[in-house]
Design a protein around this motif. Structure first.
Motif, PDB file in Angstrom:
ATOM      1  N   SER A  78      35.939  37.847  41.170  1.00  0.00           N
ATOM      2  CA  SER A  78      36.271  36.760  42.097  1.00  0.00           C
ATOM      3  C   SER A  78      37.538  36.026  41.672  1.00  0.00           C
ATOM      4  CB  SER A  78      35.107  35.770  42.193  1.00  0.00           C
ATOM      5  OG  SER A  78      33.979  36.379  42.761  1.00  0.00           O
ATOM      6  N   THR A  79      37.673  35.788  40.370  1.00  0.00           N
ATOM      7  CA  THR A  79      38.860  35.103  39.874  1.00  0.00           C
ATOM      8  C   THR A  79      40.100  35.958  40.097  1.00  0.00           C
ATOM      9  OG1 THR A  79      37.467  34.092  38.172  1.00  0.00           O
ATOM     10  CG2 THR A  79      39.844  33.911  37.885  1.00  0.00           C
ATOM     11  N   SER A  80      39.970  37.263  39.870  1.00  0.00           N
ATOM     12  CA  SER A  80      41.095  38.180  40.097  1.00  0.00           C
ATOM     13  C   SER A  80      41.453  38.248  41.579  1.00  0.00           C
ATOM     14  CB  SER A  80      40.752  39.577  39.569  1.00  0.00           C
ATOM     15  OG  SER A  80      40.544  39.562  38.173  1.00  0.00           O
ATOM     16  N   THR A  81      40.425  38.269  42.423  1.00  0.00           N
ATOM     17  CA  THR A  81      40.665  38.284  43.870  1.00  0.00           C
ATOM     18  C   THR A  81      41.418  37.036  44.291  1.00  0.00           C
ATOM     19  OG1 THR A  81      38.664  39.593  44.273  1.00  0.00           O
ATOM     20  CG2 THR A  81      39.569  38.370  46.138  1.00  0.00           C
ATOM     21  N   SER A  82      40.987  35.873  43.787  1.00  0.00           N
ATOM     22  CA  SER A  82      41.651  34.618  44.121  1.00  0.00           C
ATOM     23  C   SER A  82      43.106  34.629  43.662  1.00  0.00           C
ATOM     24  CB  SER A  82      40.900  33.453  43.466  1.00  0.00           C
ATOM     25  OG  SER A  82      41.492  32.215  43.797  1.00  0.00           O
TER      26      SER A  82
END
Length: 336
Positions: A78-82
């Protein structure tokens, strides 16, 4: 994306509310999030109007670049996607995000709600984020993901990021749905050992060692590189997946990841791989729809009666199961 009033066209059979599909699609093309949300809800709910929706969207699709992000729970998907959303928005691209979560055992809805972890993009009109529940579907994706991707594509997203639920080694469905598959690993989670095994670590077009500020990041990258080199028999000019180290929480390495994605897309365009992957994706989607329809026909009362009769014959030894299956298929495909 500003709000929009949903269009209704009265009630259909059984009191099911009918929507004005043409108006809804037009609103989605204008970037109205409620229209996009309504279309995806029609997909998830297997609406009676689903065929009408897909027919309306078909001429509008094909422009979005679909990037899948997968990996074990806790690697920072999720952090990478953001971080990727931020980078793509900085480049002026409209972004759609499908974040697939486990299902609630009570409501059937998305359990974790990855939108919470991407709240910084919530007010950006160029970003649409949707959490989808797996609803028991295996493979790391929701069963409605292919159609939801089509909705975001038709709505004008330049890039669609699909974040899978935390997956194991055998849950590799994202490879069949994305143009580019990104596999994330993190040091200290046993991923180095897993690199020697078959499964999820064989599907990546780009590999990311996230949380690279932790001890063991370099070792994880080395082991991964070794795995990619084992038994390597790529033809000249074939794609060799790069390994990118990131600290997504601080947006470190995101530009390098974006460059790797752009390079892979350019390589696919040059070698005709992108068109072939999309053709294979469409074939898989057609097959899935056909099989779903076939199962529904088998479950119909008349077919269920026929199936029971055939099962009795197989049980009694007067018919073998293959001949019974051929008979059932013939009945299903020749019935008016």
């Amino acid at each position: 994306m500003s709000g929009a009033k949903e269009q209704a066209a009265g009630s259909g059979r059984g009191g099911v509310r009918q929507v004005d599909v043409a108006a809804l699609v037009e609103q989605a093309r204008e970037g109205r999030p409620r229209a996009v949300a309504r279309l995806i809800s029609l997909v998830e709910g297997a609406s009676p109007q689903l065929r009408e929706v897909m027919a309306a969207l078909a001429p509008l699709t094909g422009g979005a670049y679909v990037v899948g992000l997968t990996g074990s729970p806790g690697v920072g998907k999720s952090t990478s996607t953001s971080a990727l959303v931020t980078a793509y928005r900085r480049a002026g691209r409209r972004v759609g995000v499908l974040a697939v979560d486990p299902s609630s055992p009570f409501s059937g809805g998305a359990l974790l709600g990855d939108r919470v972890r991407m709240s910084e993009h919530a007010s950006d009109p160029g970003v649409y984020i949707r959490s989808m529940a797996t609803r028991g579907h295996l493979g790391g994706l929701a069963w409605a993901a292919p159609q939801a991707i089509r909705v975001l594509d038709a709505a004008g997203c330049d890039v669609v990021l699909v974040e899978t639920v935390g997956v194991g080694q055998s849950e590799v469905e994202i490879a069949a749905q994305a143009d580019t598959s990104v596999v994330l690993l993190a040091p200290g989670m046993g991923d180095g050992i897993q690199a020697a095994k078959a499964g999820i670590l064989e599907i990546g077009d780009v590999y990311v060692v996230n949380k690279a500020d932790r001890d063991g990041a370099d070792a994880t990258a080395r082991e991964l590189n070794h795995m990619l080199g084992l038994g390597e028999s790529r033809a000249p000019g074939a794609w060799r997946p790069p390994i990118v180290k990131t600290v997504a929480a601080r947006s470190e390495g995101t530009d390098e990841l974006l460059a790797a994605l752009d390079k892979h897309r350019a390589w696919m365009d040059e070698h005709g791989v992108l068109a072939e992957r999309r053709r294979a994706r469409a074939a898989k989607e057609i097959e899935t729809i056909a099989l779903t329809d076939l199962r529904a026909r088998i479950a119909a009362p008349a077919s269920a009666t026929s199936l029971t009769a055939l099962a009795d014959q197989v049980t009694q030894g007067t018919l073998d199961p293959y001949t019974a299956a051929d008979t059932l298929l013939t009945d299903l495909t020749t019935a008016p």
